[in-house]
Design a protein around this motif. Structure first.
Motif, PDB file in Angstrom:
ATOM      1  N   GLN A 127      -2.739  -2.293 -12.944  1.00 57.92           N
ATOM      2  CA  GLN A 127      -2.712  -3.629 -12.368  1.00 57.92           C
ATOM      3  C   GLN A 127      -1.349  -3.935 -11.766  1.00 57.92           C
ATOM      4  O   GLN A 127      -1.250  -4.580 -10.716  1.00 57.92           O
ATOM      5  N   LEU A 128      -0.287  -3.448 -12.424  1.00 56.78           N
ATOM      6  CA  LEU A 128       1.062  -3.653 -11.898  1.00 56.78           C
ATOM      7  C   LEU A 128       1.226  -2.939 -10.561  1.00 56.78           C
ATOM      8  O   LEU A 128       1.795  -3.481  -9.601  1.00 56.78           O
ATOM      9  N   MET A 129       0.721  -1.710 -10.484  1.00 56.06           N
ATOM     10  CA  MET A 129       0.806  -0.950  -9.243  1.00 56.06           C
ATOM     11  C   MET A 129       0.043  -1.652  -8.130  1.00 56.06           C
ATOM     12  O   MET A 129       0.517  -1.766  -6.992  1.00 56.06           O
ATOM     13  N   THR A 130      -1.153  -2.122  -8.452  1.00 55.10           N
ATOM     14  CA  THR A 130      -1.967  -2.811  -7.456  1.00 55.10           C
ATOM     15  C   THR A 130      -1.282  -4.079  -6.977  1.00 55.10           C
ATOM     16  O   THR A 130      -1.276  -4.386  -5.772  1.00 55.10           O
ATOM     17  N   ALA A 131      -0.676  -4.812  -7.910  1.00 57.10           N
ATOM     18  CA  ALA A 131       0.029  -6.038  -7.543  1.00 57.10           C
ATOM     19  C   ALA A 131       1.212  -5.734  -6.634  1.00 57.10           C
ATOM     20  O   ALA A 131       1.491  -6.476  -5.682  1.00 57.10           O
ATOM     21  N   ARG A 132       1.894  -4.627  -6.892  1.00 57.11           N
ATOM     22  CA  ARG A 132       3.038  -4.258  -6.047  1.00 57.11           C
ATOM     23  C   ARG A 132       2.563  -3.932  -4.629  1.00 57.11           C
ATOM     24  O   ARG A 132       3.161  -4.369  -3.648  1.00 57.11           O
ATOM     25  N   GLU A 133       1.495  -3.151  -4.506  1.00 52.72           N
ATOM     26  CA  GLU A 133       0.984  -2.811  -3.179  1.00 52.72           C
ATOM     27  C   GLU A 133       0.526  -4.061  -2.438  1.00 52.72           C
ATOM     28  O   GLU A 133       0.752  -4.194  -1.226  1.00 52.72           O
ATOM     29  N   THR A 134      -0.103  -4.974  -3.165  1.00 49.74           N
ATOM     30  CA  THR A 134      -0.540  -6.229  -2.541  1.00 49.74           C
ATOM     31  C   THR A 134       0.666  -7.021  -2.043  1.00 49.74           C
ATOM     32  O   THR A 134       0.647  -7.575  -0.930  1.00 49.74           O
ATOM     33  N   ALA A 135       1.726  -7.076  -2.853  1.00 46.91           N
ATOM     34  CA  ALA A 135       2.926  -7.817  -2.457  1.00 46.91           C
ATOM     35  C   ALA A 135       3.583  -7.188  -1.231  1.00 46.91           C
ATOM     36  O   ALA A 135       4.066  -7.894  -0.341  1.00 46.91           O
ATOM     37  N   ILE A 136       3.601  -5.864  -1.165  1.00 45.77           N
ATOM     38  CA  ILE A 136       4.177  -5.186  -0.001  1.00 45.77           C
ATOM     39  C   ILE A 136       3.361  -5.520   1.250  1.00 45.77           C
ATOM     40  O   ILE A 136       3.919  -5.839   2.308  1.00 45.77           O
ATOM     41  N   ALA A 137       2.045  -5.434   1.135  1.00 41.14           N
ATOM     42  CA  ALA A 137       1.188  -5.733   2.285  1.00 41.14           C
ATOM     43  C   ALA A 137       1.345  -7.183   2.723  1.00 41.14           C
ATOM     44  O   ALA A 137       1.404  -7.478   3.925  1.00 41.14           O
ATOM     45  N   GLU A 138       1.425  -8.097   1.753  1.00 42.39           N
ATOM     46  CA  GLU A 138       1.576  -9.514   2.100  1.00 42.39           C
ATOM     47  C   GLU A 138       2.928  -9.794   2.739  1.00 42.39           C
ATOM     48  O   GLU A 138       3.065 -10.727   3.538  1.00 42.39           O
ATOM     49  N   PRO A 187      -8.119  -7.767  13.065  1.00 46.22           N
ATOM     50  CA  PRO A 187      -9.306  -8.380  12.460  1.00 46.22           C
ATOM     51  C   PRO A 187      -9.253  -8.409  10.931  1.00 46.22           C
ATOM     52  O   PRO A 187      -9.743  -9.350  10.309  1.00 46.22           O
ATOM     53  N   ASP A 188      -8.690  -7.361  10.322  1.00 42.64           N
ATOM     54  CA  ASP A 188      -8.657  -7.270   8.861  1.00 42.64           C
ATOM     55  C   ASP A 188      -7.240  -6.911   8.429  1.00 42.64           C
ATOM     56  O   ASP A 188      -6.910  -5.737   8.248  1.00 42.64           O
ATOM     57  N   PRO A 189      -6.358  -7.911   8.244  1.00 41.94           N
ATOM     58  CA  PRO A 189      -4.971  -7.632   7.878  1.00 41.94           C
ATOM     59  C   PRO A 189      -4.832  -6.838   6.575  1.00 41.94           C
ATOM     60  O   PRO A 189      -3.962  -5.976   6.457  1.00 41.94           O
ATOM     61  N   ASN A 190      -5.700  -7.122   5.607  1.00 42.44           N
ATOM     62  CA  ASN A 190      -5.605  -6.408   4.333  1.00 42.44           C
ATOM     63  C   ASN A 190      -5.858  -4.914   4.524  1.00 42.44           C
ATOM     64  O   ASN A 190      -5.151  -4.065   3.957  1.00 42.44           O
ATOM     65  N   ALA A 191      -6.866  -4.589   5.336  1.00 43.48           N
ATOM     66  CA  ALA A 191      -7.179  -3.175   5.570  1.00 43.48           C
ATOM     67  C   ALA A 191      -6.030  -2.470   6.272  1.00 43.48           C
ATOM     68  O   ALA A 191      -5.676  -1.338   5.925  1.00 43.48           O
ATOM     69  N   LEU A 192      -5.427  -3.116   7.261  1.00 39.68           N
ATOM     70  CA  LEU A 192      -4.300  -2.505   7.959  1.00 39.68           C
ATOM     71  C   LEU A 192      -3.111  -2.347   7.023  1.00 39.68           C
ATOM     72  O   LEU A 192      -2.439  -1.308   7.027  1.00 39.68           O
ATOM     73  N   GLY A 193      -2.842  -3.357   6.214  1.00 46.90           N
ATOM     74  CA  GLY A 193      -1.729  -3.255   5.270  1.00 46.90           C
ATOM     75  C   GLY A 193      -1.898  -2.084   4.321  1.00 46.90           C
ATOM     76  O   GLY A 193      -0.958  -1.303   4.093  1.00 46.90           O
ATOM     77  N   GLN A 194      -3.105  -1.923   3.766  1.00 46.85           N
ATOM     78  CA  GLN A 194      -3.354  -0.814   2.859  1.00 46.85           C
ATOM     79  C   GLN A 194      -3.271   0.534   3.580  1.00 46.85           C
ATOM     80  O   GLN A 194      -2.779   1.530   3.025  1.00 46.85           O
ATOM     81  N   ALA A 195      -3.738   0.584   4.816  1.00 45.82           N
ATOM     82  CA  ALA A 195      -3.677   1.830   5.583  1.00 45.82           C
ATOM     83  C   ALA A 195      -2.227   2.235   5.847  1.00 45.82           C
ATOM     84  O   ALA A 195      -1.880   3.420   5.781  1.00 45.82           O
ATOM     85  N   LEU A 196      -1.382   1.248   6.146  1.00 46.67           N
ATOM     86  CA  LEU A 196       0.031   1.564   6.402  1.00 46.67           C
ATOM     87  C   LEU A 196       0.751   2.003   5.137  1.00 46.67           C
ATOM     88  O   LEU A 196       1.646   2.854   5.191  1.00 46.67           O
ATOM     89  N   ILE A 197       0.383   1.434   4.000  1.00 40.92           N
ATOM     90  CA  ILE A 197       0.949   1.913   2.738  1.00 40.92           C
ATOM     91  C   ILE A 197       0.554   3.369   2.513  1.00 40.92           C
ATOM     92  O   ILE A 197       1.360   4.196   2.079  1.00 40.92           O
ATOM     93  N   ARG A 240      13.341  -2.989  -9.277  1.00 34.19           N
ATOM     94  CA  ARG A 240      13.469  -2.207  -8.045  1.00 34.19           C
ATOM     95  C   ARG A 240      12.407  -2.616  -7.030  1.00 34.19           C
ATOM     96  O   ARG A 240      12.682  -2.680  -5.830  1.00 34.19           O
ATOM     97  N   SER A 241      11.205  -2.936  -7.498  1.00 28.79           N
ATOM     98  CA  SER A 241      10.159  -3.390  -6.584  1.00 28.79           C
ATOM     99  C   SER A 241      10.552  -4.718  -5.936  1.00 28.79           C
ATOM    100  O   SER A 241      10.330  -4.929  -4.737  1.00 28.79           O
ATOM    101  N   ALA A 242      11.125  -5.622  -6.730  1.00 33.69           N
ATOM    102  CA  ALA A 242      11.561  -6.913  -6.185  1.00 33.69           C
ATOM    103  C   ALA A 242      12.663  -6.713  -5.149  1.00 33.69           C
ATOM    104  O   ALA A 242      12.681  -7.370  -4.098  1.00 33.69           O
ATOM    105  N   GLU A 243      13.599  -5.803  -5.425  1.00 29.69           N
ATOM    106  CA  GLU A 243      14.670  -5.518  -4.465  1.00 29.69           C
ATOM    107  C   GLU A 243      14.105  -4.938  -3.182  1.00 29.69           C
ATOM    108  O   GLU A 243      14.566  -5.261  -2.079  1.00 29.69           O
TER     109      GLU A 243
END
Length: 207
Positions: free
Chosen positions: A128-139, A157-167, A69-72
């Motif tokens: 770790q799976l959850m963290t990897a999923r959030e990272t993949a969504i942000a990327e 300036p910090d794409p990672n921070a914005l991605g995590q904030a939007l999640i 479901r995460s991949a979809e």
């Protein structure tokens, strides 16, 4: 005789697909802790033998269902973001209004994912799976978002921070939207919050 051999993997793949579809429905209705192999098999139209020839346990099935479901979800986000990227944007509000609807607010998936999150908090490997999923969504999100923001004169300036904030915005407002799906004010506040977050985590591009 290649044809019969080819049919076996296809049949197995179809069995797994139906079991995973059934599991999503059963887990959403009953909760993972109250669901049984028998309930999943009955929903899928298979015997316990078919279940155990594909999965060793409900835990393994749950994990496979989550990963599929995460991949979809990520595939759907890529398609939606690509379509959004072809539209005109004039300010941060336009950017958010293009991207936010691409992130689904799904009642069935929320119930399952919320329970998976709770389960993962007790299991370091699943964390770790959850963290990897959030990272993949942000990327997946950030290249499209940065492109749209560039078109309205802003940089991140910090794409990672914005991605995590939007999640965090999505996760935090999803429950409110699911509780009051017909209240336009709830959905507008979700949009307004996302606009504020994107504005706070981006800045005007140097001239």
């Amino acid at each position: 005789m290649p044809a019969p051999a080819a049919r076996v993997p296809r049949r197995r793949a179809e069995t797994r697909r139906r079991l995973l579809d059934a599991a999503l429905a059963v887990f959403a209705e009953e909760g993972f802790g109250r669901s049984t192999v028998e309930q999943v098999c009955e929903r899928a139209g298979y015997t316990r033998g078919a279940f155990y020839s594909n999965f060793a346990s409900l835990d393994e099935l749950f994990l496979a269902m989550w990963e599929r479901r995460s991949a979809e979800l990520l595939d759907g986000l890529r398609d939606a973001f690509e379509q959004a990227g072809a539209t005109d944007v004039h300010d941060v509000g336009d950017v958010v209004r293009q991207l936010l609807p691409a992130i689904p607010v799904d009642d069935v998936w929320y119930r399952v994912s919320a329970e998976f999150t709770t389960h993962a908090l007790r299991n370091p490997a699943l964390r770790q799976l959850m963290t990897a999923r959030e990272t993949a969504i942000a990327e997946t999100l950030m290249p499209f978002l940065e492109d749209l923001l560039t078109r309205v004169g802003r940089v991140v300036p910090d794409p990672n921070a914005l991605g995590q904030a939007l999640i965090a915005v999505h996760d935090g407002t999803t429950v409110q939207c699911l509780m009051a799906p017909d209240d336009p004010g709830v959905w507008q506040r979700r949009t307004d919050l996302a606009v504020r977050v994107v504005t706070a985590y981006s800045e005007g591009a140097p001239r």
